[in-house]
Motif scaffolding. Structure first.
Motif, PDB file in Angstrom:
ATOM      1  N   ASN A   1       0.822  -1.217   0.000  1.00 21.03           N
ATOM      2  CA  ASN A   1       0.000   0.000   0.000  1.00 21.03           C
ATOM      3  C   ASN A   1       0.851   1.260   0.000  1.00 21.03           C
ATOM      4  OD1 ASN A   1      -2.790  -0.639  -0.236  1.00 21.03           O
ATOM      5  ND2 ASN A   1      -2.708  -1.547   1.792  1.00 21.03           N
ATOM      6  N   LYS A   2       1.978   1.232   0.707  1.00 18.64           N
ATOM      7  CA  LYS A   2       2.865   2.397   0.691  1.00 18.64           C
ATOM      8  C   LYS A   2       3.431   2.624  -0.706  1.00 18.64           C
ATOM      9  CE  LYS A   2       5.685   1.440   4.079  1.00 18.64           C
ATOM     10  NZ  LYS A   2       6.702   1.525   5.129  1.00 18.64           N
TER      11      LYS A   2
ATOM     12  N   ASP B   1      -0.799  17.040 -12.117  1.00 16.69           N
ATOM     13  CA  ASP B   1      -1.586  18.046 -11.412  1.00 16.69           C
ATOM     14  C   ASP B   1      -2.995  17.540 -11.102  1.00 16.69           C
ATOM     15  OD1 ASP B   1      -1.649  20.500 -10.104  1.00 16.69           O
ATOM     16  OD2 ASP B   1      -2.670  21.468 -11.793  1.00 16.69           O
ATOM     17  N   ASN B   2      -3.062  16.237 -10.762  1.00 17.31           N
ATOM     18  CA  ASN B   2      -4.332  15.603 -10.410  1.00 17.31           C
ATOM     19  C   ASN B   2      -4.377  15.500  -8.886  1.00 17.31           C
ATOM     20  OD1 ASN B   2      -6.410  13.780  -9.834  1.00 17.31           O
ATOM     21  ND2 ASN B   2      -6.089  12.628 -11.735  1.00 17.31           N
ATOM     22  N   LYS B   3      -5.008  16.490  -8.267  1.00 17.10           N
ATOM     23  CA  LYS B   3      -5.035  16.568  -6.803  1.00 17.10           C
ATOM     24  C   LYS B   3      -5.782  15.387  -6.177  1.00 17.10           C
ATOM     25  CE  LYS B   3      -2.804  20.426  -6.720  1.00 17.10           C
ATOM     26  NZ  LYS B   3      -1.368  20.378  -6.499  1.00 17.10           N
ATOM     27  N   SER B   4      -6.806  14.904  -6.870  1.00 17.05           N
ATOM     28  CA  SER B   4      -7.579  13.774  -6.355  1.00 17.05           C
ATOM     29  C   SER B   4      -6.719  12.509  -6.286  1.00 17.05           C
ATOM     30  CB  SER B   4      -8.801  13.535  -7.244  1.00 17.05           C
ATOM     31  OG  SER B   4      -9.514  12.409  -6.814  1.00 17.05           O
TER      32      SER B   4
ATOM     33  N   GLN C   1      -3.480  12.428  -6.231  1.00 21.72           N
ATOM     34  CA  GLN C   1      -2.426  12.683  -5.259  1.00 21.72           C
ATOM     35  C   GLN C   1      -2.945  12.433  -3.839  1.00 21.72           C
ATOM     36  OE1 GLN C   1      -0.837  16.623  -5.709  1.00 21.72           O
ATOM     37  NE2 GLN C   1       1.093  16.107  -4.730  1.00 21.72           N
ATOM     38  N   ALA C   2      -4.143  12.888  -3.538  1.00 19.70           N
ATOM     39  CA  ALA C   2      -4.729  12.674  -2.215  1.00 19.70           C
ATOM     40  C   ALA C   2      -4.979  11.188  -1.959  1.00 19.70           C
ATOM     41  CB  ALA C   2      -6.036  13.452  -2.093  1.00 19.70           C
TER      42      ALA C   2
ATOM     43  N   LYS D   1       0.800   6.614  -6.923  1.00 19.69           N
ATOM     44  CA  LYS D   1      -0.357   7.486  -7.163  1.00 19.69           C
ATOM     45  C   LYS D   1      -0.028   8.937  -6.821  1.00 19.69           C
ATOM     46  CE  LYS D   1      -4.100   4.160  -6.328  1.00 19.69           C
ATOM     47  NZ  LYS D   1      -5.237   3.862  -5.428  1.00 19.69           N
ATOM     48  N   ASP D   2       0.662   9.124  -5.703  1.00 22.22           N
ATOM     49  CA  ASP D   2       1.028  10.465  -5.272  1.00 22.22           C
ATOM     50  C   ASP D   2       1.908  11.144  -6.323  1.00 22.22           C
ATOM     51  OD1 ASP D   2       1.462  12.749  -3.742  1.00 22.22           O
ATOM     52  OD2 ASP D   2       2.765  11.767  -2.287  1.00 22.22           O
ATOM     53  N   GLN D   3       2.906  10.426  -6.816  1.00 22.52           N
ATOM     54  CA  GLN D   3       3.829  10.999  -7.800  1.00 22.52           C
ATOM     55  C   GLN D   3       3.146  11.263  -9.145  1.00 22.52           C
ATOM     56  OE1 GLN D   3       6.893  12.153  -7.242  1.00 22.52           O
ATOM     57  NE2 GLN D   3       6.608  11.591  -5.104  1.00 22.52           N
ATOM     58  N   ILE D   4       2.299  10.336  -9.591  1.00 25.05           N
ATOM     59  CA  ILE D   4       1.579  10.547 -10.851  1.00 25.05           C
ATOM     60  C   ILE D   4       0.609  11.719 -10.702  1.00 25.05           C
ATOM     61  CG2 ILE D   4      -0.118   9.560 -12.453  1.00 25.05           C
ATOM     62  CD1 ILE D   4       1.265   6.843 -12.002  1.00 25.05           C
TER      63      ILE D   4
END
Length: 69
Positions: free
Chosen positions: A26-27, A41-44, A46-47, A33-36
């Protein structure tokens, strides 16, 4: 044949390892996901990645606590 708790220790170690493995997966998934999300610039996304990373840290911690460490 006496069982002196060895099978319980083995089961405990397996459960601990499963928790730590799930946590690490999961990490890693969260980091991707966070990096992509950051790169696109996809805040959703990233969150969602940050949430997955937090979930992974929690799973890893619970896995370690099962072993008492």
């Amino acid at each position: 044949m006496k069982d002196n708790g060895t099978s319980d220790k083995i089961k405990g170690n397996v459960n601990k390892a499963k928790g730590e493995i799930k946590g690490n997966v999961n990490k890693a998934k969260g980091e991707i996901k966070d990096q992509i999300g950051n790169a696109t610039d996809n805040k959703s996304l990233q969150a969602e990645g940050k949430l997955d990373k937090a979930k992974g840290h929690l799973q890893e911690t619970v896995g370690k606590l099962k072993d008492g460490k």
